[in-house]
Write a protein that holds these residues in place. Sequence first.
Motif, mmCIF file in Angstrom:
data_model
loop_
_atom_site.group_PDB
_atom_site.id
_atom_site.type_symbol
_atom_site.label_atom_id
_atom_site.label_comp_id
_atom_site.label_asym_id
_atom_site.label_seq_id
_atom_site.Cartn_x
_atom_site.Cartn_y
_atom_site.Cartn_z
ATOM 1 N N ASP A 143 0.831 -1.226 0.000
ATOM 2 C CA ASP A 143 0.000 0.000 0.000
ATOM 3 C C ASP A 143 0.855 1.263 0.000
ATOM 4 O OD1 ASP A 143 0.776 -0.711 2.643
ATOM 5 O OD2 ASP A 143 -0.702 0.671 3.454
ATOM 6 N N SER A 144 2.118 1.142 0.323
ATOM 7 C CA SER A 144 3.005 2.306 0.322
ATOM 8 C C SER A 144 3.673 2.443 -1.048
ATOM 9 C CB SER A 144 4.085 2.154 1.400
ATOM 10 O OG SER A 144 5.118 3.096 1.188
ATOM 11 N N SER A 145 3.373 3.564 -1.718
ATOM 12 C CA SER A 145 4.003 3.806 -3.024
ATOM 13 C C SER A 145 5.517 3.943 -2.860
ATOM 14 C CB SER A 145 3.422 5.057 -3.677
ATOM 15 O OG SER A 145 3.603 6.182 -2.836
ATOM 16 N N THR A 146 5.941 4.430 -1.699
ATOM 17 C CA THR A 146 7.377 4.555 -1.426
ATOM 18 C C THR A 146 8.035 3.183 -1.409
ATOM 19 O OG1 THR A 146 6.990 6.522 -0.113
ATOM 20 C CG2 THR A 146 9.080 5.399 0.232
ATOM 21 N N MET A 147 7.442 2.245 -0.695
ATOM 22 C CA MET A 147 8.034 0.908 -0.625
ATOM 23 C C MET A 147 8.013 0.227 -1.983
ATOM 24 S SD MET A 147 9.596 0.275 2.041
ATOM 25 C CE MET A 147 10.132 -1.282 1.351
ATOM 26 N N ARG A 180 8.273 1.712 -4.830
ATOM 27 C CA ARG A 180 9.357 2.326 -5.603
ATOM 28 C C ARG A 180 10.719 1.816 -5.129
ATOM 29 N NH1 ARG A 180 10.849 3.122 -10.099
ATOM 30 N NH2 ARG A 180 8.657 3.663 -10.454
ATOM 31 N N ILE A 181 10.895 1.703 -3.816
ATOM 32 C CA ILE A 181 12.173 1.200 -3.285
ATOM 33 C C ILE A 181 12.429 -0.222 -3.774
ATOM 34 C CG2 ILE A 181 13.305 0.420 -1.148
ATOM 35 C CD1 ILE A 181 12.062 2.895 0.229
ATOM 36 N N ASN A 205 13.229 -0.129 -7.503
ATOM 37 C CA ASN A 205 14.615 0.324 -7.689
ATOM 38 C C ASN A 205 15.609 -0.789 -7.362
ATOM 39 O OD1 ASN A 205 13.670 2.836 -8.409
ATOM 40 N ND2 ASN A 205 14.146 3.818 -6.450
ATOM 41 N N LYS A 218 18.158 -2.654 -9.939
ATOM 42 C CA LYS A 218 19.606 -2.771 -9.686
ATOM 43 C C LYS A 218 20.069 -4.217 -9.828
ATOM 44 C CE LYS A 218 20.219 1.007 -6.404
ATOM 45 N NZ LYS A 218 20.265 1.323 -4.962
ATOM 46 N N MET A 266 -1.887 -4.134 4.986
ATOM 47 C CA MET A 266 -2.447 -3.335 3.893
ATOM 48 C C MET A 266 -3.951 -3.221 4.067
ATOM 49 S SD MET A 266 -0.457 -4.848 0.549
ATOM 50 C CE MET A 266 -0.747 -6.579 0.955
ATOM 51 N N LYS A 268 12.106 -5.269 6.998
ATOM 52 C CA LYS A 268 12.545 -3.896 6.713
ATOM 53 C C LYS A 268 13.235 -3.301 7.934
ATOM 54 C CE LYS A 268 8.296 -2.660 5.409
ATOM 55 N NZ LYS A 268 7.165 -1.837 4.933
ATOM 56 N N PRO A 269 14.281 -2.504 7.765
ATOM 57 C CA PRO A 269 14.902 -2.113 6.501
ATOM 58 C C PRO A 269 15.783 -3.233 5.954
ATOM 59 C CG PRO A 269 16.120 -1.167 8.321
ATOM 60 C CD PRO A 269 14.942 -1.861 8.918
ATOM 61 N N PHE A 270 15.980 -3.209 4.622
ATOM 62 C CA PHE A 270 16.764 -4.274 4.004
ATOM 63 C C PHE A 270 17.752 -3.681 3.005
ATOM 64 C CE2 PHE A 270 12.934 -3.567 1.533
ATOM 65 C CZ PHE A 270 13.428 -3.394 0.248
ATOM 66 N N THR A 271 18.759 -4.450 2.673
ATOM 67 C CA THR A 271 19.741 -4.033 1.676
ATOM 68 C C THR A 271 19.461 -4.765 0.357
ATOM 69 O OG1 THR A 271 21.259 -5.813 2.250
ATOM 70 C CG2 THR A 271 21.516 -3.727 3.460
#
Lengths: 203, 121
Positions: free
Chosen positions: B8-12, B14-15, B18, B22, B55, B104-107
């Motif tokens: 539900d988080s657009s930020t997550m 996108r992360i 990304n 990679k 969510m 989370k947080p994760f690498t």
Amino acid sequence: MPMPSTQIDTQFVNELLAATRDVFKTMVFQEVETASPIAGDALRPGANVVGTVAFAGKTSGIVAFYSTLEGAQAITAKMLGIEPANVNGELPDAIGELTNMIAGSFRTRMAGVRGETWAISVPTVTVGSAWVESNDWADSGDAAMPMLPARRRCAGHARSQAGQLRLLRADAGDHHGQRRHRPNGNRFGAQRGAGNVLHALNL
Amino acid sequence: MRFLIVDDSSTMRRIIINTLNKLGHQDVQEAGNGKEGLERLTSGAVDMIITDWNMPEMSGIDFIRAVRTTSNVKDVPVLMVTTNAAKDDIVEALKAGVNSYVVKPFTPETMKEKIEAVLPR
């Protein structure tokens, strides 16, 4: 035994600092600069962006992240991999997620060192200025923050280059061993978004 | 590989996109909750699902349970990405049908390891 209101629980502060450093390092790709914890009700941060996550269990309180608008834009840009100038509507969600990860990591760490199980709320983010102070939230029936302690203490905060992180805590003897509550698959509390936490900001 | 990210988080989202980019994965679909995730699955096949837990509308756990009972997608590997790190949470997720779990947080390295661990050999 309840702590005097100005006494800082160093374990809380240390674990909060560690959680904050970890989240910033892995998700914002930036180191956190720390300052000495502040005891008592001193210092009201001059922030335009505030993210909060409430937690409840044997110990209850709020993890609140404070930042300037510019700082929050820079953090959002780093998290999303875009230029700060291109940050627009993404900011509340990003700061909410940042606060959520810090609070979640903090909860995990505290479970490890104290064996406490906390329920945590969904993140809430307020963006704006000229906030109104209020002391009556505990009795207001405000659904946005149902688990906030009526008697609260500031245990300390971490400070990042862009903002500050503050932990409010209070002992809540009626919540021993409480499991996370997931009505509809969610945690208790308010929705992610702006405008829900004004009452919680009165430090 | 085709991925479906449900968060539900657009930020997550996108992360995670990304991070996948990679790692060399470009074919990624998104959904904002479990219900939307199920709709995406009916409109196209995916090779891996990455989902959040908490969510609105439909939680990650309910979403996974639904996936595991839907014939054409029941064997798709599912990776859960969440802040829920308690042992009970992990057990509940595994029981629901999660193949692996990222806290989370994760690498990017952690994400790579977890993805490779659940891929069919």
